[in-house]
Design a protein around this motif. Structure first.
Motif, PDB file in Angstrom:
ATOM      1  N   ALA A 240       0.813  -1.210   0.000  1.00  0.00           N
ATOM      2  CA  ALA A 240       0.000   0.000   0.000  1.00  0.00           C
ATOM      3  C   ALA A 240       0.846   1.260   0.000  1.00  0.00           C
ATOM      4  CB  ALA A 240      -0.933  -0.001   1.206  1.00  0.00           C
ATOM      5  N   GLY A 241       2.166   1.097  -0.036  1.00  0.00           N
ATOM      6  CA  GLY A 241       3.046   2.258  -0.038  1.00  0.00           C
ATOM      7  C   GLY A 241       3.191   2.919   1.306  1.00  0.00           C
ATOM      8  N   LEU A 242       2.865   2.178   2.370  1.00  0.00           N
ATOM      9  CA  LEU A 242       2.979   2.730   3.713  1.00  0.00           C
ATOM     10  C   LEU A 242       4.320   2.354   4.311  1.00  0.00           C
ATOM     11  CD1 LEU A 242      -0.599   1.933   5.054  1.00  0.00           C
ATOM     12  CD2 LEU A 242       0.230   4.019   3.959  1.00  0.00           C
ATOM     13  N   PRO A 243       4.899   3.223   5.118  1.00  0.00           N
ATOM     14  CA  PRO A 243       6.236   2.944   5.671  1.00  0.00           C
ATOM     15  C   PRO A 243       6.188   1.849   6.719  1.00  0.00           C
ATOM     16  CG  PRO A 243       5.355   4.943   6.640  1.00  0.00           C
ATOM     17  CD  PRO A 243       4.360   4.533   5.566  1.00  0.00           C
ATOM     18  N   VAL A 244       7.230   1.010   6.723  1.00  0.00           N
ATOM     19  CA  VAL A 244       7.398  -0.010   7.746  1.00  0.00           C
ATOM     20  C   VAL A 244       8.879  -0.166   8.000  1.00  0.00           C
ATOM     21  CG1 VAL A 244       7.310  -1.829   5.996  1.00  0.00           C
ATOM     22  CG2 VAL A 244       6.943  -2.403   8.397  1.00  0.00           C
ATOM     23  N   ASP A 245       9.257  -0.125   9.275  1.00  0.00           N
ATOM     24  CA  ASP A 245      10.672  -0.192   9.645  1.00  0.00           C
ATOM     25  C   ASP A 245      10.921  -1.515  10.352  1.00  0.00           C
ATOM     26  OD1 ASP A 245      13.282   0.268  10.214  1.00  0.00           O
ATOM     27  OD2 ASP A 245      12.915   1.679  11.854  1.00  0.00           O
ATOM     28  N   ALA A 246      11.218  -2.549   9.558  1.00  0.00           N
ATOM     29  CA  ALA A 246      11.490  -3.875  10.137  1.00  0.00           C
ATOM     30  C   ALA A 246      12.321  -4.675   9.165  1.00  0.00           C
ATOM     31  CB  ALA A 246      10.186  -4.608  10.455  1.00  0.00           C
ATOM     32  N   ASP A 247      13.362  -5.314   9.679  1.00  0.00           N
ATOM     33  CA  ASP A 247      14.232  -6.155   8.866  1.00  0.00           C
ATOM     34  C   ASP A 247      13.967  -7.602   9.252  1.00  0.00           C
ATOM     35  OD1 ASP A 247      16.107  -7.275   7.288  1.00  0.00           O
ATOM     36  OD2 ASP A 247      17.856  -6.566   8.435  1.00  0.00           O
ATOM     37  N   LEU A 248      13.212  -8.302   8.389  1.00  0.00           N
ATOM     38  CA  LEU A 248      12.784  -9.656   8.707  1.00  0.00           C
ATOM     39  C   LEU A 248      13.432 -10.708   7.832  1.00  0.00           C
ATOM     40  CD1 LEU A 248       8.967  -8.932   9.098  1.00  0.00           C
ATOM     41  CD2 LEU A 248      10.708  -8.957  10.864  1.00  0.00           C
ATOM     42  N   ASP A 249      14.456 -10.325   7.057  1.00  0.00           N
ATOM     43  CA  ASP A 249      15.064 -11.286   6.141  1.00  0.00           C
ATOM     44  C   ASP A 249      15.938 -12.264   6.910  1.00  0.00           C
ATOM     45  OD1 ASP A 249      15.966 -12.665   4.017  1.00  0.00           O
ATOM     46  OD2 ASP A 249      17.044 -11.009   3.052  1.00  0.00           O
ATOM     47  N   LYS A 250      15.537 -13.546   6.877  1.00  0.00           N
ATOM     48  CA  LYS A 250      16.300 -14.585   7.575  1.00  0.00           C
ATOM     49  C   LYS A 250      17.062 -15.469   6.602  1.00  0.00           C
ATOM     50  CE  LYS A 250      12.810 -16.496   9.505  1.00  0.00           C
ATOM     51  NZ  LYS A 250      12.110 -17.530  10.302  1.00  0.00           N
ATOM     52  N   ASN A 251      17.058 -15.111   5.319  1.00  0.00           N
ATOM     53  CA  ASN A 251      17.695 -15.967   4.326  1.00  0.00           C
ATOM     54  C   ASN A 251      19.191 -15.706   4.211  1.00  0.00           C
ATOM     55  OD1 ASN A 251      15.250 -17.197   3.644  1.00  0.00           O
ATOM     56  ND2 ASN A 251      14.708 -15.491   2.294  1.00  0.00           N
ATOM     57  N   ASP A 252      19.628 -14.495   4.534  1.00  0.00           N
ATOM     58  CA  ASP A 252      21.044 -14.156   4.385  1.00  0.00           C
ATOM     59  C   ASP A 252      21.806 -14.618   5.615  1.00  0.00           C
ATOM     60  OD1 ASP A 252      20.319 -12.981   2.010  1.00  0.00           O
ATOM     61  OD2 ASP A 252      20.075 -10.992   2.886  1.00  0.00           O
ATOM     62  N   VAL A 253      22.057 -15.913   5.657  1.00  0.00           N
ATOM     63  CA  VAL A 253      22.748 -16.488   6.816  1.00  0.00           C
ATOM     64  C   VAL A 253      23.834 -17.417   6.314  1.00  0.00           C
ATOM     65  CG1 VAL A 253      20.738 -16.330   8.333  1.00  0.00           C
ATOM     66  CG2 VAL A 253      21.065 -18.365   6.920  1.00  0.00           C
ATOM     67  N   GLY A 254      24.717 -17.834   7.228  1.00  0.00           N
ATOM     68  CA  GLY A 254      25.799 -18.743   6.849  1.00  0.00           C
ATOM     69  C   GLY A 254      26.688 -19.028   8.029  1.00  0.00           C
ATOM     70  N   GLY A 255      27.729 -19.853   7.805  1.00  0.00           N
ATOM     71  CA  GLY A 255      28.657 -20.199   8.866  1.00  0.00           C
ATOM     72  C   GLY A 255      28.905 -21.688   8.909  1.00  0.00           C
ATOM     73  N   PRO A 256      29.923 -22.114   9.629  1.00  0.00           N
ATOM     74  CA  PRO A 256      30.234 -23.549   9.712  1.00  0.00           C
ATOM     75  C   PRO A 256      29.181 -24.297  10.517  1.00  0.00           C
ATOM     76  CG  PRO A 256      31.586 -22.315  11.251  1.00  0.00           C
ATOM     77  CD  PRO A 256      30.856 -21.290  10.422  1.00  0.00           C
ATOM     78  N   LEU A 257      29.049 -25.576  10.226  1.00  0.00           N
ATOM     79  CA  LEU A 257      28.116 -26.437  10.946  1.00  0.00           C
ATOM     80  C   LEU A 257      28.780 -26.959  12.215  1.00  0.00           C
ATOM     81  CD1 LEU A 257      25.474 -28.033  11.189  1.00  0.00           C
ATOM     82  CD2 LEU A 257      26.547 -29.844   9.824  1.00  0.00           C
ATOM     83  N   VAL A 258      28.202 -26.606  13.345  1.00  0.00           N
ATOM     84  CA  VAL A 258      28.717 -27.055  14.644  1.00  0.00           C
ATOM     85  C   VAL A 258      27.583 -27.783  15.357  1.00  0.00           C
ATOM     86  CG1 VAL A 258      29.729 -26.368  16.849  1.00  0.00           C
ATOM     87  CG2 VAL A 258      30.296 -25.102  14.761  1.00  0.00           C
ATOM     88  N   PRO A 259      27.658 -29.106  15.497  1.00  0.00           N
ATOM     89  CA  PRO A 259      26.590 -29.844  16.176  1.00  0.00           C
ATOM     90  C   PRO A 259      26.412 -29.358  17.610  1.00  0.00           C
ATOM     91  CG  PRO A 259      28.079 -31.340  15.033  1.00  0.00           C
ATOM     92  CD  PRO A 259      28.737 -29.994  15.023  1.00  0.00           C
TER      93      PRO A 259
END
Length: 426
Positions: A240-259
């Protein structure tokens, strides 16, 4: 005349033996009766036999004693071997019992530790689940989620209940035991008390593991739904073109696998749920600052926003708001939280109230018959600010509603449409 020694009836009589001993002029004789001779013969035979037996005993005594001694030695050795075998068996049984007892104590300690851990988790889950109920509630997630209606309530109510463990109510299951879980390495034909204890411990372990997995699954589901709800609100506002200030992107992640072990996984999941609720709360706060609710729900719009024919002059003019048909005296409610900046007569608006919602957004409510607020008063969404009427430049009772951004009038319908979409999430 019959001869001497003969009997007329029995015949000749046996005469006794007579022993005559002559010594010089002396002559002696002894008469030996038959029974006496038999007695003397028997005595001599007995003496001879006794002598032979005594001689045989003296000759064979050493052999008999040796045989008896060897037999006794063999019997003693057999008894000692039997005693040693029984002693070894007792030692094995005692060692097995001690081992079973140690393993039992280890299992009980592990179970108590896991139960304590689950109880502590419940204590940590209490506040965050209350928050999840208030934030997520019964609102469905985004359209693409597979969550069934009412699942949020089921999740939060299931997790909010304290975990209870009843040994009698636990059912056995095939699960991998944890350290030193089974004390039996070989199958036994007959089920013993230790076998039943093993089955019981495995059953308890399976139930505790199921509770732990259920906690993690439900926490993960709550976190995912919180993110999806936040995404749905953000997408509706952005569309709707209304402002919203929130960063919800959880896809930009990474790192070594540590059980991680179970405690670290639980902490990670709780942290993820907390972050998801923070994101959802942030988006909700941003959305609640905007005037998204309908000021006159259920009432017809008599004049929309935009260019129209002026009802009084009959010429083209810009209508800076929306008019809702409403009877005189209907309570008028503010559409978002804010602060009253104007409350009084304002030219063609008649009696008007203006509320500042922050971020440059404000709403106006005109043609009121009564004003119930004062300038500077803080309002919550839904508070009554006055009553509808037909004051000012008006042809009849109605509510004139405006939305302004940085002083410029914008179409309220855009806000109302977004509010209708996100109302289920707020």
């Amino acid at each position: 005349m019959k001869p001497t020694g003969q009997s007329a009836v029995f015949g000749r009589r046996k005469e006794p033996h007579t022993v005559i001993i002559a010594r010089g002029n002396e002559i002696r004789h002894f008469t030996v009766r038959p029974w006496l001779a038999a007695f003397i013969g028997s005595a001599l035979a007995a003496i001879a036999i006794g002598y032979l037996l005594a001689t045989s005993y003296l000759v064979l005594r050493d052999d008999l004693i040796g045989a008896t001694t060897a037999r006794q030695a063999r019997m003693q050795q057999a008894y000692e071997d039997r005693i040693s075998a029984l002693r070894a068996q007792v030692d094995r049984i005692t060692s097995r019992q001690l081992l079973d007892q140690q393993l039992m104590e280890t299992k009980v300690s592990e179970l108590l530790a896991r139960q304590t851990q689950l109880s502590q988790r419940h204590g940590r889950l209490g506040p965050i689940l209350e928050r999840a109920e208030s934030e997520v509630g019964d609102a469905p997630a985004a359209a693409d989620t597979e969550t069934k209606p009412g699942e949020h309530t089921e999740i939060t109510s299931s997790l909010s209940q304290a975990p209870t463990y009843s040994v009698a109510s636990l059912s056995a299951g095939d699960t991998k035991p944890f350290s030193l879980w089974s004390t039996r390495s070989d199958p036994l034909d007959n089920e013993t008390a230790a076998d039943r204890a093993d089955k019981l411990f495995v059953s308890i372990n399976a139930s505790l593991k199921a509770i732990e997995n259920q906690q993690l699954t439900r926490i993960t589901t709550l976190a995912d739904n919180a993110y999806k709800n936040a995404d749905a609100i953000s997408q509706a506002l952005e569309a709707a073109g209304l402002p919203v200030d929130a960063d919800l992107d959880k896809n930009d992640v990474g790192g070594p696998l540590v059980p991680l072990d179970s405690s670290l996984i639980f902490d990670s999941k709780v942290k993820e749920l907390d972050e998801a609720l923070d994101a959802l709360d942030q988006v909700k706060k941003e959305a609640r600052k905007l005037p998204l609710t309908n000021p006159a729900p259920g009432h017809t719009v008599t004049s929309p926003f935009g260019v129209r024919t002026d009802p009084i002059l009959g010429t083209a003019a810009l209508h800076t708001g929306m008019d809702f048909r409403a009877p005189i005296g209907m309570p008028t409610k503010v559409t978002a939280a804010g602060v009253v900046t104007k409350a009084g007569w304002n030219g063609g608006y008649g009696r008007m109230v203006e509320v500042d919602h922050g971020n440059g957004f404000a709403t106006r409510y005109g043609h009121l018959s009564e004003i119930d607020v004062t300038v500077g008063q803080k309002l919550a969404a839904g508070d009554v600010i006055g009553k509808t009427g037909s004051s000012g430049r008006s042809t009849g009772p109605h509510l004139h509603y405006e939305v302004r951004h940085n002083g410029e009038a914008v179409d309220p319908l855009r806000f109302l449409a977004v509010g209708k979409k996100v109302a289920q999430y707020l």
